[in-house]
Design a protein around this motif. Structure first.
Motif, mmCIF file in Angstrom:
data_model
loop_
_atom_site.group_PDB
_atom_site.id
_atom_site.type_symbol
_atom_site.label_atom_id
_atom_site.label_comp_id
_atom_site.label_asym_id
_atom_site.label_seq_id
_atom_site.Cartn_x
_atom_site.Cartn_y
_atom_site.Cartn_z
ATOM 1 N N LYS A 1 41.749 58.549 13.273
ATOM 2 C CA LYS A 1 40.769 59.474 12.707
ATOM 3 C C LYS A 1 39.488 58.741 12.318
ATOM 4 O O LYS A 1 38.383 59.254 12.502
ATOM 5 C CB LYS A 1 41.355 60.196 11.493
ATOM 6 C CG LYS A 1 40.435 61.278 10.934
ATOM 7 C CD LYS A 1 41.056 62.000 9.747
ATOM 8 C CE LYS A 1 40.123 63.088 9.227
ATOM 9 N NZ LYS A 1 40.693 63.789 8.042
ATOM 10 N N ALA B 1 31.465 60.502 15.469
ATOM 11 C CA ALA B 1 30.744 61.700 15.027
ATOM 12 C C ALA B 1 29.495 61.314 14.239
ATOM 13 O O ALA B 1 28.409 61.875 14.438
ATOM 14 C CB ALA B 1 31.668 62.577 14.175
ATOM 15 N N THR C 1 37.216 58.399 15.272
ATOM 16 C CA THR C 1 36.554 59.666 15.591
ATOM 17 C C THR C 1 35.433 59.950 14.598
ATOM 18 O O THR C 1 34.352 60.416 14.969
ATOM 19 C CB THR C 1 37.578 60.815 15.586
ATOM 20 O OG1 THR C 1 38.595 60.534 16.560
ATOM 21 C CG2 THR C 1 36.922 62.146 15.930
ATOM 22 N N GLU C 2 35.673 59.653 13.325
ATOM 23 C CA GLU C 2 34.636 59.857 12.307
ATOM 24 C C GLU C 2 33.433 58.958 12.568
ATOM 25 O O GLU C 2 32.280 59.382 12.383
ATOM 26 C CB GLU C 2 35.222 59.588 10.920
ATOM 27 C CG GLU C 2 36.219 60.652 10.471
ATOM 28 C CD GLU C 2 36.935 60.296 9.180
ATOM 29 O OE1 GLU C 2 37.456 61.211 8.522
ATOM 30 O OE2 GLU C 2 36.991 59.089 8.838
ATOM 31 N N ASN D 1 33.654 70.075 22.614
ATOM 32 C CA ASN D 1 34.740 69.255 22.097
ATOM 33 C C ASN D 1 34.865 67.959 22.899
ATOM 34 O O ASN D 1 34.829 67.982 24.132
ATOM 35 C CB ASN D 1 36.068 70.004 22.177
ATOM 36 C CG ASN D 1 36.168 71.135 21.186
ATOM 37 O OD1 ASN D 1 35.487 71.154 20.169
ATOM 38 N ND2 ASN D 1 37.028 72.104 21.468
ATOM 39 N N VAL E 1 34.706 66.512 12.580
ATOM 40 C CA VAL E 1 36.022 66.103 13.066
ATOM 41 C C VAL E 1 36.990 67.236 12.736
ATOM 42 O O VAL E 1 37.089 67.652 11.582
ATOM 43 C CB VAL E 1 36.479 64.786 12.407
ATOM 44 C CG1 VAL E 1 37.894 64.426 12.828
ATOM 45 C CG2 VAL E 1 35.505 63.661 12.760
ATOM 46 N N HIS F 1 37.625 65.053 23.319
ATOM 47 C CA HIS F 1 39.034 64.841 22.978
ATOM 48 C C HIS F 1 39.280 63.380 22.618
ATOM 49 O O HIS F 1 39.508 62.533 23.483
ATOM 50 C CB HIS F 1 39.925 65.314 24.119
ATOM 51 C CG HIS F 1 39.950 66.795 24.241
ATOM 52 N ND1 HIS F 1 40.826 67.588 23.544
ATOM 53 C CD2 HIS F 1 39.139 67.647 24.927
ATOM 54 C CE1 HIS F 1 40.597 68.861 23.818
ATOM 55 N NE2 HIS F 1 39.569 68.929 24.649
ATOM 56 N N THR F 2 39.255 63.127 21.336
ATOM 57 C CA THR F 2 39.406 61.774 20.805
ATOM 58 C C THR F 2 40.783 61.569 20.179
ATOM 59 O O THR F 2 40.957 60.686 19.332
ATOM 60 C CB THR F 2 38.320 61.514 19.744
ATOM 61 O OG1 THR F 2 38.393 62.549 18.750
ATOM 62 C CG2 THR F 2 36.936 61.505 20.353
ATOM 63 N N GLU F 3 41.767 62.372 20.613
ATOM 64 C CA GLU F 3 43.098 62.270 19.998
ATOM 65 C C GLU F 3 43.728 60.892 20.181
ATOM 66 O O GLU F 3 44.637 60.521 19.437
ATOM 67 C CB GLU F 3 44.029 63.340 20.596
ATOM 68 C CG GLU F 3 43.637 64.762 20.258
ATOM 69 C CD GLU F 3 42.756 65.411 21.319
ATOM 70 O OE1 GLU F 3 42.913 66.612 21.559
ATOM 71 O OE2 GLU F 3 41.903 64.692 21.908
ATOM 72 N N HIS G 1 43.263 64.419 15.868
ATOM 73 C CA HIS G 1 41.923 64.943 15.593
ATOM 74 C C HIS G 1 41.003 64.776 16.804
ATOM 75 O O HIS G 1 41.227 63.906 17.648
ATOM 76 C CB HIS G 1 41.308 64.219 14.387
ATOM 77 C CG HIS G 1 42.089 64.382 13.131
ATOM 78 N ND1 HIS G 1 43.149 63.557 12.805
ATOM 79 C CD2 HIS G 1 41.982 65.285 12.120
ATOM 80 C CE1 HIS G 1 43.665 63.936 11.644
ATOM 81 N NE2 HIS G 1 42.973 64.975 11.209
ATOM 82 N N MET G 2 40.012 65.632 16.865
ATOM 83 C CA MET G 2 39.001 65.479 17.908
ATOM 84 C C MET G 2 37.618 65.747 17.329
ATOM 85 O O MET G 2 37.465 66.305 16.238
ATOM 86 C CB MET G 2 39.290 66.393 19.101
ATOM 87 C CG MET G 2 39.346 67.855 18.821
ATOM 88 S SD MET G 2 39.809 68.746 20.351
ATOM 89 C CE MET G 2 39.858 70.430 19.745
ATOM 90 N N LEU G 3 36.627 65.320 18.094
ATOM 91 C CA LEU G 3 35.239 65.419 17.667
ATOM 92 C C LEU G 3 34.629 66.688 18.270
ATOM 93 O O LEU G 3 34.814 66.959 19.453
ATOM 94 C CB LEU G 3 34.479 64.181 18.143
ATOM 95 C CG LEU G 3 33.047 63.922 17.672
ATOM 96 C CD1 LEU G 3 32.709 62.454 17.882
ATOM 97 C CD2 LEU G 3 32.021 64.780 18.393
#
Length: 275
Positions: free
Chosen positions: A199, A206, A202-203, A191, A219, A193-195, A233-235
């Motif tokens: 979003k 990814a 993060t996409e 994981n 994601v 942590h891309t909070e 969200h996280m990656l």
């Protein structure tokens, strides 16, 4: 592993073999390092005094490529980026905090950025902090994380929004710094942590990790919301890719972070058919 090397080279990335090889290849001018030591010894590193300003003129205008990518990785995790928007002398700096247990990451960062960092500070009894000096060598980092649609206030932290140009910097040393700073194992999945990003950011990350390394990414919902009620969200790099993740990141992982490296997959042997 060969297809990863070919992909990285095709994208024009610098490909080092390991973090020790990067550290040993640093070649900062002795005159700069001597001037740095003189400032520290004489207690002249506080503030933006004339001695520090004279020292800044000795420094190179750009960071070494691997050091720049390391900084990108730190900024993808918890580091902050601050810009001085002075029209006369625009500059930027980064600031990093880590727990005492992860002092090794702080110390290696100081070594990589030695001309731009004077000391390690104790933020609290449990936290360490280092900050670079304000210098133009850090300005290109803003282009990697800011779309310029949101104005940057004077001496304010840059709101980090990964840009497509980050693709050129997602080298193994960058991803390792990112994962050490803000990643964890979830079973055999990794994981990130891309909070702190939208979003869509993060996409993008990814998608790029899949494109560069062939990892299977997704994601996922972080399980909580921000103060406005928006889901975070996280990656995640899925467990199917864990062996490839380990091959790429292990040469750049510090000893105190190797617990985050996924263990090799155990492939069960099929039982022989009877008869």
């Amino acid at each position: 592993m060969q297809h990863i090397q070919q992909s990285v080279q095709r994208l024009g990335m610098s490909l080092s073999n390991s973090l020790p090889s990067v550290l040993s290849s640093l070649n900062y001018a002795p005159t700069i390092l001597d001037a740095r030591e003189a400032l520290i010894k004489n207690g002249l590193t506080k503030g933006n005094n004339r001695h520090v300003n004279a020292y800044k003129k000795l420094l190179p205008d750009t960071l070494p490529p691997e050091v720049f990518d390391w900084c990108v990785g730190l900024l993808l995790s918890d580091a902050t980026l601050q810009k001085n928007i002075s029209a006369k002398n625009p500059a930027a700096r980064i600031k990093i905090q880590q727990s005492m247990a992860h002092r090794e990451l702080i110390e290696v960062t100081q070594e990589l950025l030695k001309p731009w960092i004077f000391s390690i500070g104790d933020k609290s009894q449990t936290m360490l902090e280092i900050a670079t000096i304000q210098h133009k060598a850090f300005l290109p980092l803003i282009d990697v994380f800011h779309d310029y649609q949101t104005p940057i206030k004077a001496s304010a932290c840059v709101y980090k929004k990964p840009q497509p140009s980050i693709k050129d910097h997602l080298t193994p040393i960058c991803v390792a710094a990112w994962y050490m700073g803000d990643g964890n194992l979830a079973g055999r999945a990794c994981n990130f942590h891309t909070e702190g990003f939208l979003k869509e950011g993060t996409e993008l990350l990814a998608q790029l990790l899949t494109e560069i390394y062939g990892w299977e990414t997704r994601v996922i919902d972080a399980g909580y919301s921000d103060y406005l009620g928006h889901s975070m969200h996280m990656l995640q790099v899925r467990s199917y890719s864990s062996d490839e993740v380990a091959k790429v990141l292990t040469p750049f992982m510090l000893d105190s972070f190797k617990y985050k490296i996924p263990l090799p997959r155990i492939r069960k042997k099929r039982a022989p058919l009877c008869g």
